[in-house]
Design a protein around this motif. Structure first.
Motif, PDB file in Angstrom:
ATOM      1  N   LYS A  62      -7.523  -1.228  -3.370  1.00 39.81           N
ATOM      2  CA  LYS A  62      -8.477  -2.325  -3.566  1.00 39.81           C
ATOM      3  C   LYS A  62      -7.772  -3.461  -4.318  1.00 39.81           C
ATOM      4  CE  LYS A  62     -10.503  -0.298  -7.770  1.00 39.81           C
ATOM      5  NZ  LYS A  62     -10.074  -1.239  -8.767  1.00 39.81           N
ATOM      6  N   LEU A  63      -8.439  -4.614  -4.397  1.00 37.45           N
ATOM      7  CA  LEU A  63      -7.833  -5.741  -5.107  1.00 37.45           C
ATOM      8  C   LEU A  63      -7.588  -5.336  -6.558  1.00 37.45           C
ATOM      9  CD1 LEU A  63      -9.857  -8.810  -3.765  1.00 37.45           C
ATOM     10  CD2 LEU A  63      -7.755  -7.801  -2.897  1.00 37.45           C
ATOM     11  N   PRO A  64      -6.405  -5.630  -7.087  1.00 37.40           N
ATOM     12  CA  PRO A  64      -6.054  -5.131  -8.431  1.00 37.40           C
ATOM     13  C   PRO A  64      -6.904  -5.770  -9.531  1.00 37.40           C
ATOM     14  CG  PRO A  64      -4.374  -6.626  -7.612  1.00 37.40           C
ATOM     15  CD  PRO A  64      -5.319  -6.408  -6.482  1.00 37.40           C
ATOM     16  N   GLU A  65      -7.299  -4.936 -10.470  1.00 37.97           N
ATOM     17  CA  GLU A  65      -8.088  -5.418 -11.618  1.00 37.97           C
ATOM     18  C   GLU A  65      -7.351  -5.226 -12.938  1.00 37.97           C
ATOM     19  OE1 GLU A  65     -11.895  -3.540 -11.339  1.00 37.97           O
ATOM     20  OE2 GLU A  65     -12.438  -4.634  -9.503  1.00 37.97           O
ATOM     21  N   THR A  66      -6.250  -4.496 -12.898  1.00 37.65           N
ATOM     22  CA  THR A  66      -5.442  -4.313 -14.107  1.00 37.65           C
ATOM     23  C   THR A  66      -3.971  -4.555 -13.738  1.00 37.65           C
ATOM     24  OG1 THR A  66      -4.982  -1.986 -13.689  1.00 37.65           O
ATOM     25  CG2 THR A  66      -7.012  -2.497 -14.919  1.00 37.65           C
ATOM     26  N   TYR A  67      -3.126  -4.679 -14.758  1.00 39.32           N
ATOM     27  CA  TYR A  67      -1.699  -4.886 -14.495  1.00 39.32           C
ATOM     28  C   TYR A  67      -1.095  -3.677 -13.787  1.00 39.32           C
ATOM     29  CZ  TYR A  67      -1.810  -8.926 -17.682  1.00 39.32           C
ATOM     30  OH  TYR A  67      -2.094 -10.125 -18.281  1.00 39.32           O
ATOM     31  N   ASP A  68      -1.541  -2.488 -14.178  1.00 37.83           N
ATOM     32  CA  ASP A  68      -1.020  -1.277 -13.523  1.00 37.83           C
ATOM     33  C   ASP A  68      -1.353  -1.303 -12.038  1.00 37.83           C
ATOM     34  OD1 ASP A  68       0.056  -0.296 -15.800  1.00 37.83           O
ATOM     35  OD2 ASP A  68      -1.632   1.018 -16.305  1.00 37.83           O
ATOM     36  N   GLU A  69      -2.598  -1.637 -11.751  1.00 36.23           N
ATOM     37  CA  GLU A  69      -3.015  -1.699 -10.337  1.00 36.23           C
ATOM     38  C   GLU A  69      -2.242  -2.795  -9.598  1.00 36.23           C
ATOM     39  OE1 GLU A  69      -7.635  -0.291 -11.193  1.00 36.23           O
ATOM     40  OE2 GLU A  69      -7.281  -2.142 -10.065  1.00 36.23           O
ATOM     41  N   LEU A  70      -2.016  -3.883 -10.297  1.00 36.20           N
ATOM     42  CA  LEU A  70      -1.278  -4.989  -9.668  1.00 36.20           C
ATOM     43  C   LEU A  70       0.122  -4.507  -9.254  1.00 36.20           C
ATOM     44  CD1 LEU A  70      -0.913  -8.039  -8.969  1.00 36.20           C
ATOM     45  CD2 LEU A  70      -0.057  -8.355 -11.295  1.00 36.20           C
ATOM     46  N   MET A  71       0.812  -3.834 -10.153  1.00 36.91           N
ATOM     47  CA  MET A  71       2.169  -3.382  -9.831  1.00 36.91           C
ATOM     48  C   MET A  71       2.157  -2.388  -8.675  1.00 36.91           C
ATOM     49  SD  MET A  71       3.971  -5.248 -11.625  1.00 36.91           S
ATOM     50  CE  MET A  71       5.627  -4.654 -11.442  1.00 36.91           C
ATOM     51  N   LYS A  72       1.128  -1.530  -8.647  1.00 40.07           N
ATOM     52  CA  LYS A  72       1.037  -0.553  -7.545  1.00 40.07           C
ATOM     53  C   LYS A  72       0.785  -1.258  -6.211  1.00 40.07           C
ATOM     54  CE  LYS A  72      -0.440   3.300 -10.421  1.00 40.07           C
ATOM     55  NZ  LYS A  72      -1.597   3.889 -11.077  1.00 40.07           N
ATOM     56  N   VAL A  73      -0.086  -2.239  -6.245  1.00 49.65           N
ATOM     57  CA  VAL A  73      -0.384  -3.007  -5.021  1.00 49.65           C
ATOM     58  C   VAL A  73       0.869  -3.743  -4.540  1.00 49.65           C
ATOM     59  CG1 VAL A  73      -1.611  -5.048  -4.166  1.00 49.65           C
ATOM     60  CG2 VAL A  73      -2.868  -3.242  -5.338  1.00 49.65           C
ATOM     61  N   LEU A  74       1.581  -4.366  -5.476  1.00 53.61           N
ATOM     62  CA  LEU A  74       2.786  -5.113  -5.093  1.00 53.61           C
ATOM     63  C   LEU A  74       3.814  -4.174  -4.468  1.00 53.61           C
ATOM     64  CD1 LEU A  74       3.282  -7.549  -8.144  1.00 53.61           C
ATOM     65  CD2 LEU A  74       2.072  -7.955  -6.005  1.00 53.61           C
ATOM     66  N   ALA A  75       3.995  -3.017  -5.092  1.00 58.55           N
ATOM     67  CA  ALA A  75       4.989  -2.061  -4.578  1.00 58.55           C
ATOM     68  C   ALA A  75       4.586  -1.547  -3.197  1.00 58.55           C
ATOM     69  CB  ALA A  75       5.140  -0.896  -5.559  1.00 58.55           C
ATOM     70  N   ALA A  76       3.280  -1.343  -3.005  1.00 59.64           N
ATOM     71  CA  ALA A  76       2.811  -0.755  -1.742  1.00 59.64           C
ATOM     72  C   ALA A  76       2.787  -1.766  -0.599  1.00 59.64           C
ATOM     73  CB  ALA A  76       1.413  -0.164  -1.952  1.00 59.64           C
TER      74      ALA A  76
END
Lengths: 314, 475
Positions: free
Chosen positions: B202-216
């Motif tokens: 899903k659209l990232p809501e935290t920095y951790d999620e952001l990094m995971k989304v970017l990597a994926a």
């Protein structure tokens, strides 16, 4: 008659001749005639230069008007310069930029001048096209290279990618950013050195060249032992002009790299610009500029001396 | 889908363009009868328009006066310049409005203001220079104009400017030296959210999620996961705040830089990692336009810039991804969520000899009527008046792919006002420190130095520079 006798007596006695009233009047009129021009010159050139030097002794900051005529620490800016890592770095970057651009412009300019040293219509047409980079406005040159260096829109990058050799962005690489400026600057200004050396080549006397050939010298021997020594004064003059101009490098850096990445391409005048116009530290910036003016004068004097010696030897 | 034309989206009760123009013209000639109903963001109109004849008469007191002003090139200033002849006709004044490129304007204005000259009667107060210009006393205090009912009728409603965008135009005492014409908020623009959905995220809501989304999602379907531009002192600072850091110790009171704090080092490494691994080649030289073009052309996915810049990604004429772009709240860091707010305004240089006439012009330029007219006629998307931002017509027009940007903007304005975290940006010495941030981020991103060394160097250089400006630095 009396004046003539007086003149003869003074000549005989070794005393300098006394000026006649007419000569005094002539001298005074000349001075009066020159005064307006000298006054304009003083106002237009000397006054700003003097103001620059005076400002460099103050901490002038545009946001603090009281700093304008504050001479409480007249050498403060200069002492700050000595401690300023970024200023030291900018001088080193300037040295590298000037060295490589001047050397490459002289080498390429000389090579192209040798190739174009013929009087045919085709060569004359080609010669004209070589001059185009030099006559373009510097901002246009910077934009051309910005396009060439930007991977998204650069035909060079597209081509390299198409043939399977993609290349990174030069202007954002700490290893290649300065070289990207050097390449663009050399492209823009080698026609200048070419033009000067071509003119010098066409003025060379035929006798030494013919004598060398009759003596059995090869092409390279003629070039190395005859042409190059004869061209040395022209090479020195062209180098001097380019050296002084390289210290004024600005548009390419402003458009292409902004002095970056980090401070990899930040030359001294760009640093002075940032201090004055981005931070309002006009006093500090003036001190940088005064140092630059001094360095430029020194370099000019040095090269003029060298050229003078060369000419005397010749 | 976005409703492209705000006028067409208005319902029957709203101000139609013709009706609005009619009212404005009528106010100008003093022919509007009291009691004319004017719905829409100008309110129920009666109070405003009942006084219109008197105001029009008052405005004529400046007839024959010429005022000079300058702004930087922007859609707002371009529209304003087109509207100026109407103001001239209404007041009998002559207005010379110069428009210059952004950097050119700022440098010229900086020099002009420093002389305290009378060359300009109104000028743009540029966001990042506001602290310097207002702090140095180069812009007139507008409180006396606002409090004088002869100069400012109550219906102009000086309180109707969102708190966040107003911050840069207030001095230390809270007095106003300008009013904003642009309020912009930093949002996360996801050009192709479908790529994230395809990755099962899903659209990232935290920095951790952001990094995971970017990597994926990086390089999936030839799209870079992130894009930004070279003004890192804008694009990086919300990360700095998110990790618990700040640019200064306690702005505007304590301007000791804190660029070498653990949070700053962590934020620099975090952002440099994104720049190195998930952005298009050459991103360090990207301008705002290049960033937006990369998103609009489908070459890059996520950015975190102001909405006024990234709006073209939702324009079908300019964008390949207009039908799917999502504008959402940026992700939160371990210490919270701190999206940036920026604003530009109009003020009166202290040296102006025609301050009252200049105020008359500013009042007109930033009036509810003028702003609303720009919104309706010209799709102006970044007003600062809550009465406009909250209006149903505006909200309809600012809904993109089901997301209401007016609500998002108001929420971020409120966060910035309450949190006070944008105070760092409007201090007089921000340009110096911003430069150190830009250089440090570039140095870290290109691996010239590790983050810690780069930020310590930035801190040392910032302190040396601030001492030159006479700023007191903590030991």
């Amino acid at each position: 008659m009396s004046t003539l006798s007086q003149y003869g007596a003074e000549q005989g006695s070794g005393v300098p001749p006394r000026q006649t009233r007419w000569q005094v009047q002539q001298r005074r009129d000349l001075l009066c005639g020159l005064m307006p021009a000298l006054a304009v010159l003083a106002v237009v050139t000397l006054a700003p230069a003097v103001y620059l030097v005076v400002t460099s002794f103050t901490p002038l900051n545009l946001t603090l008007p009281a700093t304008a005529w504050n001479f409480s620490d007249p050498v403060g800016n200069y002492l700050s310069l000595l401690r300023d890592r970024r200023f030291g770095n900018s001088v080193w970057v300037q040295f590298k930029l000037s060295f490589f651009t001047v050397v490459l412009q002289l080498l390429i300019g000389l090579a192209v001048a040798m190739l174009l040293n013929a009087r045919t219509r085709f060569v004359e047409a080609v010669r004209t096209t070589f001059l185009i980079p030099m006559v373009l406005p510097p901002i246009v040159v910077a934009i051309i290279w910005k396009v060439l260096y930007t991977p998204d829109i650069s035909p060079v990058h597209w081509f390299l990618k198409a043939i399977g050799h993609p290349m990174g962005a030069m202007i954002t690489s700490p290893d290649y950013a300065l070289w990207s400026i050097i390449i663009a600057d050399v492209w823009e200004w080698f026609p200048f050195t070419m033009l000067m050396l071509l003119a010098a080549l066409q003025m060379l006397p035929d006798e030494p060249l013919e004598a060398a050939r009759i003596d059995g010298a090869t092409y390279w021997q003629v070039f190395w032992f005859v042409i190059l020594p004869l061209l040395r004064p022209a090479i020195l003059v062209a180098g001097l002009f380019r050296l002084i101009d390289s210290i004024k490098a600005f548009p390419l850096i402003y458009i292409l790299t902004d002095g970056g990445p980090g401070t990899v391409t930040e030359v001294t005048n760009y640093y002075a610009f940032v201090q004055a116009f981005n931070f309002s530290y006009l006093g500090f910036s003036s001190a940088i500029t005064v140092v630059m003016v001094g360095a430029t004068f020194f370099l000019s004097w040095l090269v003029v001396r060298m050229v003078g010696t060369e000419v005397e030897v010749e | 889908m976005r409703k492209r034309n705000l006028t067409k989206s208005a319902d029957d009760r709203s101000v139609s363009r013709r009706k609005f123009l009619g009212l404005t013209a009528a106010a100008g000639v003093g022919a509007v009868a009291a009691g004319v109903e004017a719905a829409g963001p100008v309110g129920k109109g009666s109070a405003l328009f009942a006084q219109a004849p008197a105001r029009a008469g008052a405005a004529r007191q400046f007839a024959g006066i010429t005022i000079n002003g300058a702004m930087f090139q922007h859609s707002f200033s371009a529209i304003l310049k087109e509207y100026v002849p109407e103001f001239e006709q209404k007041t009998g004044m002559k207005v010379n409005l110069e428009l210059q490129a952004f950097p050119v304007y700022n440098q010229r204005a900086d020099l002009e203001l420093s002389t305290k000259g009378s060359g300009y009667d109104f000028l743009n107060v540029t966001f990042i220079y506001s602290g310097r210009w207002i702090g140095a006393g180069w812009f007139a205090n507008l409180e006396e104009f606002i409090k004088d009912p002869k100069l400012t009728p109550p219906e102009w409603d000086a309180a109707d400017f969102a708190g966040g965008p107003m911050v840069p135009f207030k001095d230390a005492k809270g007095d106003r030296h300008g009013f904003p014409w642009l309020g912009e908020v930093q949002a996360m623009t996801v050009a192709q959210p479908d790529l994230i959905e395809k990755a099962g995220m899903k659209l990232p809501e935290t920095y951790d999620e952001l990094m995971k989304v970017l990597a994926a999602t990086n390089d999936k379907e030839g799209v870079k996961a992130y894009v930004t531009h070279k003004t890192h002192h804008w694009m990086w600072v919300h990360f700095l705040h998110g990790f618990g850091g700040n640019v200064f110790k306690d702005p505007p009171g304590n301007l000791t830089p804190t660029l070498d704090s653990p949070a700053a080092i962590q934020a620099a490494e975090f952002y440099a990692n994104i720049l190195r691994n998930y952005c298009p080649e050459g991103v360090l030289s990207y301008t705002d336009d290049q960033m937006v073009a990369a998103q609009a052309q489908g070459r890059a996915n996520i950015s975190m810039h102001t909405l006024s810049w990234t709006m073209p990604v939702a324009d079908p004429k300019k964008s390949k991804v207009a039908d799917k772009v999502a504008y959402v709240m940026p992700p939160a860091g371990p210490k919270g969520l701190f999206p940036g707010v920026g604003s530009h305004g109009l003020g009166i240089p202290i040296g102006s000899r025609k301050k009252e006439a200049a105020w008359e012009f500013i009042r007109w330029a930033l009036s509810k009527e003028t702003i609303w007219r720009m919104v309706k006629e010209r799709d102006y998307t970044s007003p600062c008046r809550p009465s406009v931002l909250n209006h149903p017509d505006f909200k309809k027009g600012m809904t993109f792919n089901g997301r209401d940007l007016a609500v998002l903007s108001l929420k971020i304005f409120e966060m910035a006002e309450k949190g006070g975290y944008m105070k760092y940006r409007t201090v007089p010495v921000f340009p110096q420190v911003g430069d150190k941030i830009n250089k440090a981020i570039e140095v870290v991103a290109t691996k010239q130095m590790p983050a810690e060394a780069a930020m310590k160097q930035a801190q040392a250089e910032a302190i040396a520079d601030l001492k030159k400006a006479g700023i007191k630095i903590d030991a």
